[in-house]
Design a protein around this motif. Structure first.
Motif, PDB file in Angstrom:
ATOM      1  N   GLY A  85      43.823  34.021  34.636  1.00 10.23           N
ATOM      2  CA  GLY A  85      43.749  34.407  36.028  1.00 10.23           C
ATOM      3  C   GLY A  85      43.969  35.886  36.296  1.00 10.23           C
ATOM      4  O   GLY A  85      44.064  36.292  37.428  1.00 10.23           O
ATOM      5  N   THR A  86      44.047  36.714  35.273  1.00  7.05           N
ATOM      6  CA  THR A  86      44.211  38.152  35.464  1.00  7.05           C
ATOM      7  C   THR A  86      42.861  38.768  35.776  1.00  7.05           C
ATOM      8  O   THR A  86      41.890  38.537  35.064  1.00  7.05           O
ATOM      9  CB  THR A  86      44.796  38.803  34.196  1.00  7.05           C
ATOM     10  OG1 THR A  86      46.002  38.134  33.868  1.00  7.05           O
ATOM     11  CG2 THR A  86      45.057  40.265  34.404  1.00  7.05           C
ATOM     12  N   ILE A  87      42.800  39.576  36.837  1.00 10.75           N
ATOM     13  CA  ILE A  87      41.552  40.229  37.219  1.00 10.75           C
ATOM     14  C   ILE A  87      41.333  41.443  36.312  1.00 10.75           C
ATOM     15  O   ILE A  87      42.208  42.297  36.199  1.00 10.75           O
ATOM     16  CB  ILE A  87      41.596  40.681  38.698  1.00 10.75           C
ATOM     17  CG1 ILE A  87      41.872  39.493  39.630  1.00 10.75           C
ATOM     18  CG2 ILE A  87      40.310  41.398  39.097  1.00 10.75           C
ATOM     19  CD1 ILE A  87      40.814  38.433  39.668  1.00 10.75           C
ATOM     20  N   PRO A  88      40.164  41.550  35.669  1.00 11.33           N
ATOM     21  CA  PRO A  88      39.892  42.699  34.795  1.00 11.33           C
ATOM     22  C   PRO A  88      39.902  44.019  35.578  1.00 11.33           C
ATOM     23  O   PRO A  88      39.519  44.062  36.753  1.00 11.33           O
ATOM     24  CB  PRO A  88      38.493  42.428  34.249  1.00 11.33           C
ATOM     25  CG  PRO A  88      38.238  40.989  34.504  1.00 11.33           C
ATOM     26  CD  PRO A  88      39.058  40.599  35.685  1.00 11.33           C
ATOM     27  N   ALA A  89      40.326  45.082  34.928  1.00 17.90           N
ATOM     28  CA  ALA A  89      40.405  46.404  35.563  1.00 17.90           C
ATOM     29  C   ALA A  89      39.051  46.848  36.122  1.00 17.90           C
ATOM     30  O   ALA A  89      38.990  47.536  37.147  1.00 17.90           O
ATOM     31  CB  ALA A  89      40.932  47.433  34.574  1.00 17.90           C
ATOM     32  N   ALA A  90      37.957  46.448  35.485  1.00 19.24           N
ATOM     33  CA  ALA A  90      36.624  46.836  35.944  1.00 19.24           C
ATOM     34  C   ALA A  90      36.344  46.359  37.368  1.00 19.24           C
ATOM     35  O   ALA A  90      35.523  46.944  38.071  1.00 19.24           O
ATOM     36  CB  ALA A  90      35.557  46.296  34.996  1.00 19.24           C
ATOM     37  N   GLU A  91      37.036  45.292  37.798  1.00 22.76           N
ATOM     38  CA  GLU A  91      36.821  44.772  39.147  1.00 22.76           C
ATOM     39  C   GLU A  91      37.322  45.733  40.227  1.00 22.76           C
ATOM     40  O   GLU A  91      36.951  45.610  41.383  1.00 22.76           O
ATOM     41  CB  GLU A  91      37.509  43.417  39.322  1.00 22.76           C
ATOM     42  CG  GLU A  91      36.845  42.308  38.565  1.00 22.76           C
ATOM     43  CD  GLU A  91      35.429  42.026  39.044  1.00 22.76           C
ATOM     44  OE1 GLU A  91      35.142  42.148  40.245  1.00 22.76           O
ATOM     45  OE2 GLU A  91      34.597  41.700  38.191  1.00 22.76           O
ATOM     46  N   TYR A  92      38.165  46.657  39.866  1.00 24.13           N
ATOM     47  CA  TYR A  92      38.703  47.609  40.837  1.00 24.13           C
ATOM     48  C   TYR A  92      37.827  48.848  40.978  1.00 24.13           C
ATOM     49  O   TYR A  92      38.093  49.707  41.802  1.00 24.13           O
ATOM     50  CB  TYR A  92      40.135  48.008  40.454  1.00 24.13           C
ATOM     51  CG  TYR A  92      41.099  46.856  40.551  1.00 24.13           C
ATOM     52  CD1 TYR A  92      41.716  46.542  41.762  1.00 24.13           C
ATOM     53  CD2 TYR A  92      41.367  46.050  39.451  1.00 24.13           C
ATOM     54  CE1 TYR A  92      42.586  45.464  41.858  1.00 24.13           C
ATOM     55  CE2 TYR A  92      42.234  44.970  39.544  1.00 24.13           C
ATOM     56  CZ  TYR A  92      42.837  44.686  40.745  1.00 24.13           C
ATOM     57  OH  TYR A  92      43.687  43.618  40.844  1.00 24.13           O
TER      58      TYR A  92
ATOM     59  N   SER B 126      44.814  28.340  45.919  1.00 22.42           N
ATOM     60  CA  SER B 126      45.720  28.673  47.022  1.00 22.42           C
ATOM     61  C   SER B 126      46.361  30.036  46.830  1.00 22.42           C
ATOM     62  O   SER B 126      46.834  30.636  47.787  1.00 22.42           O
ATOM     63  CB  SER B 126      46.795  27.592  47.167  1.00 22.42           C
ATOM     64  OG  SER B 126      47.508  27.456  45.955  1.00 22.42           O
ATOM     65  N   GLN B 127      46.356  30.540  45.613  1.00 22.26           N
ATOM     66  CA  GLN B 127      46.833  31.896  45.336  1.00 22.26           C
ATOM     67  C   GLN B 127      45.637  32.679  44.822  1.00 22.26           C
ATOM     68  O   GLN B 127      45.030  32.307  43.820  1.00 22.26           O
ATOM     69  CB  GLN B 127      47.930  31.864  44.275  1.00 22.26           C
ATOM     70  CG  GLN B 127      49.143  31.092  44.693  1.00 22.26           C
ATOM     71  CD  GLN B 127      50.337  32.002  44.858  1.00 22.26           C
ATOM     72  OE1 GLN B 127      50.474  32.998  44.183  1.00 22.26           O
ATOM     73  NE2 GLN B 127      51.199  31.645  45.782  1.00 22.26           N
ATOM     74  N   THR B 128      45.284  33.750  45.504  1.00 21.70           N
ATOM     75  CA  THR B 128      44.145  34.577  45.097  1.00 21.70           C
ATOM     76  C   THR B 128      44.446  36.020  45.451  1.00 21.70           C
ATOM     77  O   THR B 128      45.536  36.344  45.905  1.00 21.70           O
ATOM     78  CB  THR B 128      42.839  34.063  45.743  1.00 21.70           C
ATOM     79  OG1 THR B 128      41.721  34.692  45.099  1.00 21.70           O
ATOM     80  CG2 THR B 128      42.801  34.271  47.229  1.00 21.70           C
ATOM     81  N   SER B 129      43.486  36.891  45.255  1.00 21.56           N
ATOM     82  CA  SER B 129      43.676  38.301  45.586  1.00 21.56           C
ATOM     83  C   SER B 129      42.507  38.780  46.444  1.00 21.56           C
ATOM     84  O   SER B 129      41.451  38.144  46.486  1.00 21.56           O
ATOM     85  CB  SER B 129      43.755  39.148  44.309  1.00 21.56           C
ATOM     86  OG  SER B 129      42.480  39.188  43.681  1.00 21.56           O
ATOM     87  N   HIS B 130      42.707  39.920  47.073  1.00 19.93           N
ATOM     88  CA  HIS B 130      41.614  40.517  47.841  1.00 19.93           C
ATOM     89  C   HIS B 130      40.449  40.860  46.918  1.00 19.93           C
ATOM     90  O   HIS B 130      39.293  40.777  47.314  1.00 19.93           O
ATOM     91  CB  HIS B 130      42.089  41.786  48.561  1.00 19.93           C
ATOM     92  CG  HIS B 130      42.993  41.504  49.691  1.00 19.93           C
ATOM     93  ND1 HIS B 130      44.349  41.598  49.587  1.00 19.93           N
ATOM     94  CD2 HIS B 130      42.739  41.119  50.958  1.00 19.93           C
ATOM     95  CE1 HIS B 130      44.901  41.289  50.741  1.00 19.93           C
ATOM     96  NE2 HIS B 130      43.951  40.983  51.594  1.00 19.93           N
ATOM     97  N   VAL B 131      40.756  41.236  45.694  1.00 17.68           N
ATOM     98  CA  VAL B 131      39.719  41.592  44.733  1.00 17.68           C
ATOM     99  C   VAL B 131      38.862  40.364  44.405  1.00 17.68           C
ATOM    100  O   VAL B 131      37.630  40.438  44.430  1.00 17.68           O
ATOM    101  CB  VAL B 131      40.329  42.192  43.448  1.00 17.68           C
ATOM    102  CG1 VAL B 131      39.267  42.417  42.388  1.00 17.68           C
ATOM    103  CG2 VAL B 131      41.035  43.496  43.772  1.00 17.68           C
ATOM    104  N   ALA B 132      39.482  39.245  44.108  1.00 17.58           N
ATOM    105  CA  ALA B 132      38.731  38.028  43.787  1.00 17.58           C
ATOM    106  C   ALA B 132      37.895  37.573  44.983  1.00 17.58           C
ATOM    107  O   ALA B 132      36.718  37.224  44.835  1.00 17.58           O
ATOM    108  CB  ALA B 132      39.677  36.917  43.343  1.00 17.58           C
TER     109      ALA B 132
END
Length: 106
Positions: free
Chosen positions: A13-20, A85-91
C-alpha cells in the motif's frame, strides 16, 4: 463501452515516489472522457475487489495488491473510483486521472 484500471503497488500500500511527480494532462480532445460524472466507492475489500474486477491473477494480486481502481463507462460519461477506507489524496487523484485519460501509465 466499459473500461477498468487497477493500480497496484509494492510494499503493502505504499505509494511510489513517481506518483508525486507533476504531469501534463491530455488536452480535452485526446481524453477518454472529456466531461465525467464521478462516484467514489469505499470498500473494505478494495484489493480483492479491484484485482477481481481487472482480472488480475491471484499471485500478482498478492505480490502487488491494488490500492484503488477506476471503472469508467465512456458512453454514460461516468466513472467509479474504488478505494479502501484509508487512502491518500495521491491515490484518489491518480484514479481521477484514469477517469479522464484511461490507461495512461502503459
Amino acid at each position: 463501452m466499459l473500461f477498468l484500471t487497477g493500480c497496484q503497488t509494492m510494499g503493502g500500500g505504499t505509494i511510489p515516489a513517481a506518483e508525486y511527480e507533476t504531469f501534463t494532462p491530455k488536452s480535452p480532445e485526446k481524453r477518454v472522457i472529456k466531461e465525467v460524472t464521478l462516484r467514489w466507492e469505499i470498500r473494505d475489500d478494495v484489493a480483492q475487489y479491484c484485482a477481481k474486477s481487472i482480472g488480475m491473477g491471484r499471485e500478482q494480486a498478492y505480490i502487488t495488491p491494488p490500492v484503488a481502481c477506476a471503472v469508467w463507462h465512456v458512453a454514460r460519461k461516468e466513472c467509479v473510483i474504488v478505494t479502501g477506507s484509508q487512502t491518500s489524496h495521491v491515490a484518489l487523484g491518480h484514479e481521477v486521472r484514469h477517469c479522464f485519460e484511461g490507461h495512461f501509465h502503459k
